[in-house]
Design an enzyme around this catalytic site. Sequence first.
Site, PDB file in Angstrom:
ATOM      1  N   GLU A  94       0.813  -1.218   0.000  1.00  0.00           N
ATOM      2  CA  GLU A  94       0.000   0.000   0.000  1.00  0.00           C
ATOM      3  C   GLU A  94       0.847   1.270   0.000  1.00  0.00           C
ATOM      4  O   GLU A  94       1.903   1.318   0.619  1.00  0.00           O
ATOM      5  CB  GLU A  94      -0.872   0.023   1.255  1.00  0.00           C
ATOM      6  CG  GLU A  94      -1.805  -1.148   1.303  1.00  0.00           C
ATOM      7  CD  GLU A  94      -2.667  -1.145   2.552  1.00  0.00           C
ATOM      8  OE1 GLU A  94      -3.479  -2.059   2.688  1.00  0.00           O
ATOM      9  OE2 GLU A  94      -2.524  -0.240   3.372  1.00  0.00           O
ATOM     10  N   CYS A 108       3.190   8.246   1.781  1.00  0.00           N
ATOM     11  CA  CYS A 108       3.521   7.233   2.786  1.00  0.00           C
ATOM     12  C   CYS A 108       3.802   5.931   2.031  1.00  0.00           C
ATOM     13  O   CYS A 108       2.906   5.389   1.379  1.00  0.00           O
ATOM     14  CB  CYS A 108       2.325   7.087   3.722  1.00  0.00           C
ATOM     15  SG  CYS A 108       2.542   5.823   4.970  1.00  0.00           S
ATOM     16  N   CYS A 115       5.058  -7.543   7.604  1.00  0.00           N
ATOM     17  CA  CYS A 115       6.074  -7.113   8.567  1.00  0.00           C
ATOM     18  C   CYS A 115       6.278  -8.221   9.591  1.00  0.00           C
ATOM     19  O   CYS A 115       5.316  -8.878  10.001  1.00  0.00           O
ATOM     20  CB  CYS A 115       5.652  -5.826   9.268  1.00  0.00           C
ATOM     21  SG  CYS A 115       6.924  -5.186  10.395  1.00  0.00           S
ATOM     22  N   CYS A 119       3.623  -6.008  15.880  1.00  0.00           N
ATOM     23  CA  CYS A 119       2.998  -5.059  16.827  1.00  0.00           C
ATOM     24  C   CYS A 119       1.485  -5.329  16.826  1.00  0.00           C
ATOM     25  O   CYS A 119       0.878  -5.412  15.750  1.00  0.00           O
ATOM     26  CB  CYS A 119       3.312  -3.630  16.433  1.00  0.00           C
ATOM     27  SG  CYS A 119       5.089  -3.338  16.297  1.00  0.00           S
ATOM     28  N   CYS A 122      -1.256  -3.126  14.886  1.00  0.00           N
ATOM     29  CA  CYS A 122      -0.951  -2.738  13.511  1.00  0.00           C
ATOM     30  C   CYS A 122      -1.472  -3.778  12.518  1.00  0.00           C
ATOM     31  O   CYS A 122      -1.209  -4.973  12.654  1.00  0.00           O
ATOM     32  CB  CYS A 122       0.562  -2.590  13.369  1.00  0.00           C
ATOM     33  SG  CYS A 122       1.127  -2.382  11.671  1.00  0.00           S
ATOM     34  N   GLY A 165       5.639  -2.499   6.613  1.00  0.00           N
ATOM     35  CA  GLY A 165       6.998  -2.989   6.805  1.00  0.00           C
ATOM     36  C   GLY A 165       7.856  -2.155   7.720  1.00  0.00           C
ATOM     37  O   GLY A 165       7.531  -1.020   8.061  1.00  0.00           O
ATOM     38  N   SER A 197      10.836   5.663   9.509  1.00  0.00           N
ATOM     39  CA  SER A 197      10.205   5.347  10.787  1.00  0.00           C
ATOM     40  C   SER A 197      10.589   3.930  11.190  1.00  0.00           C
ATOM     41  O   SER A 197      10.485   3.000  10.391  1.00  0.00           O
ATOM     42  CB  SER A 197       8.678   5.455  10.623  1.00  0.00           C
ATOM     43  OG  SER A 197       8.033   5.136  11.831  1.00  0.00           O
ATOM     44  N   SER A 220       9.084   4.619  16.745  1.00  0.00           N
ATOM     45  CA  SER A 220       7.740   4.260  17.199  1.00  0.00           C
ATOM     46  C   SER A 220       7.834   3.732  18.625  1.00  0.00           C
ATOM     47  O   SER A 220       8.124   2.563  18.837  1.00  0.00           O
ATOM     48  CB  SER A 220       7.146   3.188  16.273  1.00  0.00           C
ATOM     49  OG  SER A 220       7.016   3.720  14.983  1.00  0.00           O
ATOM     50  N   LEU A 221       7.579   4.608  19.561  1.00  0.00           N
ATOM     51  CA  LEU A 221       7.785   4.226  20.967  1.00  0.00           C
ATOM     52  C   LEU A 221       6.512   3.623  21.567  1.00  0.00           C
ATOM     53  O   LEU A 221       6.512   2.511  22.063  1.00  0.00           O
ATOM     54  CB  LEU A 221       8.249   5.460  21.747  1.00  0.00           C
ATOM     55  CG  LEU A 221       8.861   5.209  23.111  1.00  0.00           C
ATOM     56  CD1 LEU A 221      10.063   4.280  23.031  1.00  0.00           C
ATOM     57  CD2 LEU A 221       9.269   6.533  23.773  1.00  0.00           C
ATOM     58  N   CYS A 339      -2.002   1.956   7.252  1.00  0.00           N
ATOM     59  CA  CYS A 339      -1.400   1.022   6.301  1.00  0.00           C
ATOM     60  C   CYS A 339      -1.676  -0.426   6.687  1.00  0.00           C
ATOM     61  O   CYS A 339      -1.765  -0.775   7.827  1.00  0.00           O
ATOM     62  CB  CYS A 339       0.074   1.317   6.122  1.00  0.00           C
ATOM     63  SG  CYS A 339       0.254   2.463   4.754  1.00  0.00           S
TER      64      CYS A 339
HETATM   65  N1  SAH Z   1       7.545  -0.284  10.886  1.00  0.00           N
HETATM   66  C1  SAH Z   1       7.782   1.099  11.038  1.00  0.00           C
HETATM   67  C2  SAH Z   1       7.113   1.942   9.986  1.00  0.00           C
HETATM   68  C3  SAH Z   1       5.739   1.542   9.539  1.00  0.00           C
HETATM   69  S1  SAH Z   1       4.446   1.754  10.708  1.00  0.00           S
HETATM   70  C4  SAH Z   1       7.374   1.550  12.428  1.00  0.00           C
HETATM   71  O1  SAH Z   1       6.766   0.787  13.140  1.00  0.00           O
HETATM   72  O2  SAH Z   1       7.730   2.664  12.786  1.00  0.00           O
HETATM   73  C5  SAH Z   1       4.245   3.529  10.731  1.00  0.00           C
HETATM   74  C6  SAH Z   1       3.691   4.072  12.004  1.00  0.00           C
HETATM   75  O3  SAH Z   1       2.290   3.743  12.123  1.00  0.00           O
HETATM   76  C7  SAH Z   1       4.367   3.542  13.258  1.00  0.00           C
HETATM   77  O4  SAH Z   1       4.583   4.590  14.168  1.00  0.00           O
HETATM   78  C8  SAH Z   1       3.331   2.579  13.764  1.00  0.00           C
HETATM   79  O5  SAH Z   1       3.498   2.300  15.127  1.00  0.00           O
HETATM   80  C9  SAH Z   1       2.050   3.301  13.431  1.00  0.00           C
HETATM   81  N2  SAH Z   1       0.846   2.478  13.460  1.00  0.00           N
HETATM   82  C10 SAH Z   1       0.708   1.197  13.088  1.00  0.00           C
HETATM   83  N3  SAH Z   1      -0.570   0.782  13.259  1.00  0.00           N
HETATM   84  C11 SAH Z   1      -1.249   1.846  13.726  1.00  0.00           C
HETATM   85  C12 SAH Z   1      -2.613   2.062  14.102  1.00  0.00           C
HETATM   86  N4  SAH Z   1      -3.503   1.088  14.008  1.00  0.00           N
HETATM   87  N5  SAH Z   1      -2.962   3.283  14.546  1.00  0.00           N
HETATM   88  C13 SAH Z   1      -2.061   4.292  14.632  1.00  0.00           C
HETATM   89  N6  SAH Z   1      -0.761   4.147  14.297  1.00  0.00           N
HETATM   90  C14 SAH Z   1      -0.364   2.937  13.854  1.00  0.00           C
HETATM   91 FE1  SF4 Z   2       5.760  -3.573  11.566  1.00  0.00          FE
HETATM   92 FE2  SF4 Z   2       5.720  -0.959  12.124  1.00  0.00          FE
HETATM   93 FE3  SF4 Z   2       3.445  -2.388  12.041  1.00  0.00          FE
HETATM   94 FE4  SF4 Z   2       5.158  -2.765  14.032  1.00  0.00          FE
HETATM   95  S1  SF4 Z   2       4.020  -0.900  13.596  1.00  0.00           S
HETATM   96  S2  SF4 Z   2       4.146  -4.383  12.862  1.00  0.00           S
HETATM   97  S3  SF4 Z   2       7.095  -2.518  12.987  1.00  0.00           S
HETATM   98  S4  SF4 Z   2       4.798  -1.980  10.337  1.00  0.00           S
END
Ligand code: SAH
Ligand code: SF4
Length: 352
Positions: A94, A108, A115, A119, A122, A165, A197, A220-221, A339
Site C-alpha cells: 500500500e 507514505c 512485517c 505489533c 498494527c 513494513g 520510521s 515508534s515508541l 497502512c
Molecule cells: N515499521 C515502522 C514503519 C511503519 S508503521 C514503524 O513501526 O515505525 C508507521 C507508524 O504507524 C508507526 O509509528 C506505527 O506504530 C504506526 N501504526 C501502526 N498501526 C497503527 C494504528 N492502528 N494506529 C495508529 N498508528 C499505527
Molecule cells: Fe511492523 Fe511498524 Fe506495524 Fe510494528 S508498527 S508491525 S514494525 S509496520
Amino acid sequence: MDKLVQLYDLDFAELTAFVQTLGERPFRAKQLWQWLYEKYAASFDEMTNLPKGLREKLAQTAVLNPATIAAEQRSSDGQTEKVLFRLPDGQLIETVLMGYEDGRRTLCISTQAGCAMGCVFCATGQMGFARNLTAGEIVAQVLYFAHKLAPQGERVSNIVMMGMGEPLHNYRETLTAVDRLTDPTGLNLSARKITISTVGLVPAIRRYADEQRQTPLAISLHAATDEERNKLIPINKRWPIAELMEACRYYLAKNGRRLTFEWALIAYKNDTPEQAQALGKLLQGMLCHVNLIPLNPTEGYSGGPSSRERVQAFQDELARYGVSSTVRVRRGIDIQAGCGQLRDRVLASKQY
Ligand code: SAH
Ligand code: SF4
C-alpha cells in the site's frame, strides 16, 4: 527466458552498463534515465527520442514499473488517496498520498510486503511477513505518484516510510531507495524530507547513526515502560526501552538532528497520566518531538482511540516536562488509510 531487468533497481552506472549490453551507445542511458526520473515515463512507448528498435528491446528485456494497481481509493474530502499495488509475484503493498492546504504532498510508502515485528495494534503486523521489497519496488511507489501529479504541476514533496513494513529490517534496499530518490541527476528529492520510521531495531539505529545521513528518523515508541511496551511491541523484549534510548542518544550525539517519537494513543492503555509522566521523564532534555496519533482501529485488535480530552491531558502532562508534541489528525479514515488496512479489506472481499 532470462529474468527481466528492473530498471528502478539500477543506479546510473548500472543503467549505462545495461544499455551497453543491448548494443547501444552510453548516451542512450542518459536519455533513458531522463525518461525515468525527470519525465516519470509510465511506458516505453512514450520514450519518443529512443529509436523504436531500442524501445522494443527494452520492452522484451526490462520492466519499467513493477507495480500494477490492484485497487485505489480516495477519501471523501479528496485529500487522501490510497493505492494498493500488486507486485510481479502477487504480493500486495500500500501507498498513501496525503495533500495539505499549504501545497505539501506527502507520500507514505511501504518497504516490505507484510512485517515480521508483530505489533499488536498494527494491521501489517497482524498479517505477518512476506518479503522485503527491492529498492526498485520502493522507488516505483514514488514514481507512480510523481507521474500522476505532474500534469497538475504538482510533485511529491515529502516521503514518510510509514507504510507496510519495517524499513530498518530491510536496511540495504531502503537506503538504496533513499539514494535513488535523492540523486541530484534524477528525482532530486531533499534527503531532509524523507522520514524513516522504525519500531526500534537497536543495532540498525546505531548503524544508521554511523552513516550520518540527513534523512530524519522517527522512533515508534508507543509506551514508556517495558511492561506496557512488551504488550504492544514484541521486539521490545529483545531491545528494551533503556537500550533503545541509549541508541537514540547515540544517534543524537553522532547526528545532532532532532528525533521524532511516534505514539499511537490507545484509550486506557498508553494514554494514562502514568505513561505520560514516564514518557516525560524519558525524553526530558532530549532534542526531540513527539507525534501523538489517536489509534486507527484495526480488525485484529480490540483497543480504541483516545478521546479528545484524554489526548489533551496527555499532551499537557508532556508539556510539564518540557517535551514538545503535536497531535496528528488521522487521515483517510474512510478509506482504511492506516497502512495494511486496504489490503485486508480487498483480500476479504476478493475484489482483486
Ligand atoms: N515499521 C515502522 C514503519 C511503519 S508503521 C514503524 O513501526 O515505525 C508507521 C507508524 O504507524 C508507526 O509509528 C506505527 O506504530 C504506526 N501504526 C501502526 N498501526 C497503527 C494504528 N492502528 N494506529 C495508529 N498508528 C499505527
Ligand atoms: Fe511492523 Fe511498524 Fe506495524 Fe510494528 S508498527 S508491525 S514494525 S509496520
